[in-house]
Design a protein around this motif. Structure first.
Motif, PDB file in Angstrom:
ATOM      1  N   ALA A   1       0.833  -1.209   0.000  1.00  0.00           N
ATOM      2  CA  ALA A   1       0.000   0.000   0.000  1.00  0.00           C
ATOM      3  C   ALA A   1       0.868   1.260   0.000  1.00  0.00           C
ATOM      4  N   TYR A   2       1.950   1.235   0.797  1.00  0.00           N
ATOM      5  CA  TYR A   2       2.842   2.398   0.827  1.00  0.00           C
ATOM      6  C   TYR A   2       3.470   2.619  -0.555  1.00  0.00           C
ATOM      7  N   ALA A   3       3.956   1.544  -1.170  1.00  0.00           N
ATOM      8  CA  ALA A   3       4.563   1.676  -2.494  1.00  0.00           C
ATOM      9  C   ALA A   3       3.555   2.186  -3.525  1.00  0.00           C
ATOM     10  N   LEU A   4       2.304   1.735  -3.422  1.00  0.00           N
ATOM     11  CA  LEU A   4       1.274   2.212  -4.349  1.00  0.00           C
ATOM     12  C   LEU A   4       0.976   3.693  -4.145  1.00  0.00           C
ATOM     13  N   LEU A   5       0.978   4.156  -2.912  1.00  0.00           N
ATOM     14  CA  LEU A   5       0.757   5.580  -2.660  1.00  0.00           C
ATOM     15  C   LEU A   5       1.910   6.420  -3.211  1.00  0.00           C
ATOM     16  N   VAL A   6       3.135   5.913  -3.071  1.00  0.00           N
ATOM     17  CA  VAL A   6       4.283   6.624  -3.626  1.00  0.00           C
ATOM     18  C   VAL A   6       4.197   6.638  -5.157  1.00  0.00           C
ATOM     19  N   TYR A   7       3.835   5.509  -5.744  1.00  0.00           N
ATOM     20  CA  TYR A   7       3.647   5.433  -7.192  1.00  0.00           C
ATOM     21  C   TYR A   7       2.575   6.428  -7.646  1.00  0.00           C
ATOM     22  N   TYR A   8       1.489   6.511  -6.891  1.00  0.00           N
ATOM     23  CA  TYR A   8       0.399   7.453  -7.202  1.00  0.00           C
ATOM     24  C   TYR A   8       0.904   8.898  -7.208  1.00  0.00           C
ATOM     25  N   LEU A   9       1.658   9.263  -6.175  1.00  0.00           N
ATOM     26  CA  LEU A   9       2.129  10.649  -6.073  1.00  0.00           C
ATOM     27  C   LEU A   9       3.165  10.976  -7.148  1.00  0.00           C
ATOM     28  N   LEU A  10       4.073  10.040  -7.417  1.00  0.00           N
ATOM     29  CA  LEU A  10       5.154  10.299  -8.365  1.00  0.00           C
ATOM     30  C   LEU A  10       4.705  10.143  -9.821  1.00  0.00           C
ATOM     31  N   GLU A  11       4.006   9.058 -10.122  1.00  0.00           N
ATOM     32  CA  GLU A  11       3.654   8.743 -11.510  1.00  0.00           C
ATOM     33  C   GLU A  11       2.332   9.376 -11.932  1.00  0.00           C
ATOM     34  N   VAL A  12       1.288   9.189 -11.121  1.00  0.00           N
ATOM     35  CA  VAL A  12      -0.047   9.636 -11.521  1.00  0.00           C
ATOM     36  C   VAL A  12      -0.217  11.139 -11.319  1.00  0.00           C
ATOM     37  N   ARG A  13       0.234  11.642 -10.187  1.00  0.00           N
ATOM     38  CA  ARG A  13       0.100  13.084  -9.923  1.00  0.00           C
ATOM     39  C   ARG A  13       1.299  13.881 -10.408  1.00  0.00           C
ATOM     40  N   GLY A  14       2.400  13.212 -10.686  1.00  0.00           N
ATOM     41  CA  GLY A  14       3.578  13.903 -11.223  1.00  0.00           C
ATOM     42  C   GLY A  14       4.296  14.770 -10.218  1.00  0.00           C
ATOM     43  N   GLU A  15       4.130  14.486  -8.946  1.00  0.00           N
ATOM     44  CA  GLU A  15       4.787  15.287  -7.914  1.00  0.00           C
ATOM     45  C   GLU A  15       6.188  14.747  -7.633  1.00  0.00           C
ATOM     46  N   ARG A  16       7.022  15.578  -7.011  1.00  0.00           N
ATOM     47  CA  ARG A  16       8.372  15.177  -6.654  1.00  0.00           C
ATOM     48  C   ARG A  16       8.709  15.685  -5.248  1.00  0.00           C
ATOM     49  N   GLY A  17       9.521  14.907  -4.568  1.00  0.00           N
ATOM     50  CA  GLY A  17       9.947  15.288  -3.230  1.00  0.00           C
ATOM     51  C   GLY A  17      10.485  14.074  -2.500  1.00  0.00           C
ATOM     52  N   PRO A  18      11.215  14.288  -1.410  1.00  0.00           N
ATOM     53  CA  PRO A  18      11.799  13.178  -0.657  1.00  0.00           C
ATOM     54  C   PRO A  18      10.743  12.230  -0.080  1.00  0.00           C
ATOM     55  N   ILE A  19      11.174  10.990   0.134  1.00  0.00           N
ATOM     56  CA  ILE A  19      10.354   9.957   0.755  1.00  0.00           C
ATOM     57  C   ILE A  19      10.992   9.603   2.098  1.00  0.00           C
ATOM     58  N   ILE A  20      10.196   9.578   3.153  1.00  0.00           N
ATOM     59  CA  ILE A  20      10.688   9.183   4.470  1.00  0.00           C
ATOM     60  C   ILE A  20      10.103   7.818   4.801  1.00  0.00           C
ATOM     61  N   LYS A  21      10.965   6.866   5.149  1.00  0.00           N
ATOM     62  CA  LYS A  21      10.516   5.525   5.480  1.00  0.00           C
ATOM     63  C   LYS A  21      11.197   5.056   6.754  1.00  0.00           C
ATOM     64  N   THR A  22      10.464   4.297   7.566  1.00  0.00           N
ATOM     65  CA  THR A  22      11.086   3.690   8.733  1.00  0.00           C
ATOM     66  C   THR A  22      11.868   2.457   8.309  1.00  0.00           C
ATOM     67  N   ILE A  23      12.745   2.023   9.178  1.00  0.00           N
ATOM     68  CA  ILE A  23      13.605   0.883   8.886  1.00  0.00           C
ATOM     69  C   ILE A  23      12.803  -0.391   8.628  1.00  0.00           C
ATOM     70  N   SER A  24      11.569  -0.432   9.133  1.00  0.00           N
ATOM     71  CA  SER A  24      10.753  -1.644   9.042  1.00  0.00           C
ATOM     72  C   SER A  24       9.892  -1.717   7.795  1.00  0.00           C
ATOM     73  N   THR A  25       9.900  -0.683   6.977  1.00  0.00           N
ATOM     74  CA  THR A  25       8.992  -0.717   5.837  1.00  0.00           C
ATOM     75  C   THR A  25       9.716  -1.033   4.534  1.00  0.00           C
ATOM     76  N   THR A  26       9.030  -0.936   3.436  1.00  0.00           N
ATOM     77  CA  THR A  26       9.414  -1.586   2.185  1.00  0.00           C
ATOM     78  C   THR A  26      10.635  -1.009   1.464  1.00  0.00           C
ATOM     79  N   SER A  27      11.435  -1.903   0.905  1.00  0.00           N
ATOM     80  CA  SER A  27      12.559  -1.491   0.066  1.00  0.00           C
ATOM     81  C   SER A  27      12.089  -1.122  -1.343  1.00  0.00           C
ATOM     82  N   MET A  28      10.804  -1.340  -1.638  1.00  0.00           N
ATOM     83  CA  MET A  28      10.254  -0.874  -2.916  1.00  0.00           C
ATOM     84  C   MET A  28      10.406   0.636  -3.047  1.00  0.00           C
ATOM     85  N   LEU A  29      10.405   1.333  -1.929  1.00  0.00           N
ATOM     86  CA  LEU A  29      10.517   2.789  -1.966  1.00  0.00           C
ATOM     87  C   LEU A  29      11.897   3.215  -2.448  1.00  0.00           C
TER      88      LEU A  29
END
Length: 474
Positions: free
Chosen positions: A272-300
């Protein structure tokens, strides 16, 4: 009196054992001292609460202490989602907030969260300052009876919802979502998100159902209001029975989200997190840093390289994520538990906005949830598989387990080479391009968690088993 310590997010304890009116008043006094020491008291404070047993009365107890310290209080007129409380700090230009909630904990617990002037979690050093200011005796607590405080307008009850709705309406096109023609099942888990999606998305041509939408602090048909199995199994089954296009899930205080697809299959929180990042970057065309905790996905990390944006990793908990989110003007910040913050909003997890963004992703792409996962994996060039095992673990045994893990330097895990060991928060064993294993102690409960994310589904079970053996649990 018992010691009060903040965990991953707030102080949580068993009701009537350590979570008492006396201790709620003590911790509120400590926060009041913090606000005064940082010249924030004159700005006033927001106080809100969830649907747990007695939460509204614990909120009044906190309001009495703030009023006794001559700090003005905006007290929510009803139980309110955590993101609404946090946004209200910005909207009211308050000095901070108190939120009476134990989030996803069992029904026996309640909790106490504090927020800063940005509406986000207070950094660890600030929490230590609050802890140090908590009085040992109730005789050192300043307090004004709630009726007197209201008469003097030191405590004012108000509805925070309209301002929040007006704000998120600028972030996502609610009118488009109202007329999306979707069949939506909503699972608020007996919590604060109940009624919100019919209110936000009704009036068009959607069909919206809710399940577990009443107030019931025993949380029937689930162990706790945490948006993972087995707590969501009833809702997933109902999704199939109703023929819904999507299942939207929120935890008890609505700062976390979860998604079930049209087939009744849970889309785990890393996907779900990776899909939200994909949505913001690809679908909405936005750019900016991504903050992730050590326990979450390497897809980011992979998405960050694809779209040329920075990815920062922190310890687990928004007390680490929120400061980095603000420092970097991040596009999104989130953690493995399913809580995500978004730029232009507030430095706080928002499960309501997260679910709205997911619906917008569906509408803009015309794809069902299961199809979106396939699209994501096609973009990444490979699939990812995640699982987690939680085991009750007495706090008294932590030193022994920590010593064992400190000493363990495995070169292989389940036959896979260990390429790096990270001890930022717990013990993370990186397995090259195959994924990772993480072992860490919960900051909110007496639990040890073993997580893994791998690109080979067949490795998930053996890697988890190896993690349990490393922790001395198998």
């Amino acid at each position: 009196m018992s010691d009060i310590k903040f965990g991953t997010d707030g102080w949580r304890a068993r009701i009537a054992e350590d979570y008492t009116f006396a201790n709620v008043r003590r911790i509120t006094q400590g926060f009041a001292e913090y606000l005064k020491n940082h010249n924030l008291a004159d700005k006033g404070v927001i106080i809100g609460y969830d649907c747990r047993y007695g939460s509204e009365y614990f909120a009044e107890a906190a309001a009495e202490v703030m009023a006794g310290n001559d700090i003005a209080v905006w007290l929510t007129a009803q139980n309110s989602p955590t993101p609404v409380i946090s946004y209200s700090v910005l909207e009211r230009e308050a000095g901070g907030a108190v939120n009476i909630t134990a989030s996803h904990n069992p029904p026996t617990d309640n909790g106490f969260k504090v927020r800063d002037p940005n509406g986000g979690a207070i950094a660890p050093e600030g929490l230590e300052e609050i802890e140090a200011a908590i009085p040992d005796s109730v005789s050192d607590i300043m307090r004004m009876p709630i009726k007197e405080a209201e008469e003097k307008t030191l405590v004012r009850r108000w509805d925070p919802n309209p301002a929040y709705i007006a704000h998120i309406s600028k972030l996502v096109d609610l009118e488009r979502l109202r007329h999306a023609g979707l069949k939506i099942l909503v699972e608020p888990m007996w919590g604060n998100a109940a009624g919100w999606f019919p209110k936000l998305l009704g009036g068009g041509n959607n069909t919206i159902w809710e399940i577990h939408a009443d107030r019931n602090p025993l949380f029937p048909e689930m162990k706790r209001p945490e948006p993972i199995s087995p707590n969501i199994d009833v809702a997933l089954q109902r999704t199939v029975e109703l023929g819904a296009d999507v299942l939207l899930i929120n935890d008890g205080d609505a700062d976390r989200m979860g998604i079930g697809d049209e087939k009744g299959v849970y889309i785990d929180q890393l996907r779900a997190y990776a899909l939200l990042v994909y949505y913001l970057l690809e679908v909405r065309g936005e750019r900016g840093p991504i903050i992730k905790t050590i326990s979450t996905t390497s897809m980011l990390n992979r998405l960050g390289k694809m779209y040329n944006v920075e990815v920062y990793e922190t310890g687990v908990g928004f007390k680490y994520v929120a400061p980095k989110f603000l420092e970097t003007d991040a596009l999104i910040g989130g953690e493995e538990s399913g809580g995500y913050a978004f730029r232009g909003h507030v430095a706080e997890r928002d499960g309501i906005l997260g679910n709205l963004y997911f619906l917008d992703l569906m509408v803009r792409t015309g794809e069902k949830p299961s199809e979106l996962v396939k699209t994501l994996f096609t973009k990444l060039g490979q699939s990812y598989y995640y699982d987690r095992v939680d085991t009750r673990f007495p706090s008294a045994k932590r030193p022994e387990a920590k010593s064992r893990l400190d000493a363990a330097k495995p070169e292989h895990i389940a036959g896979q080479p260990v390429t790096n060991i990270v001890t930022l928060d717990g013990y993370k064993y990186e397995l090259g391009d195959k994924g990772f294993l993480l072992i860490r102690f919960s900051g909110t409960e007496p639990i040890i968690r073993v997580y893994c994310e791998l690109t080979n589904k067949a490795l998930v079970e053996p890697v988890l088993q190896a993690g349990l053996e490393l922790a001395g649990l198998a």
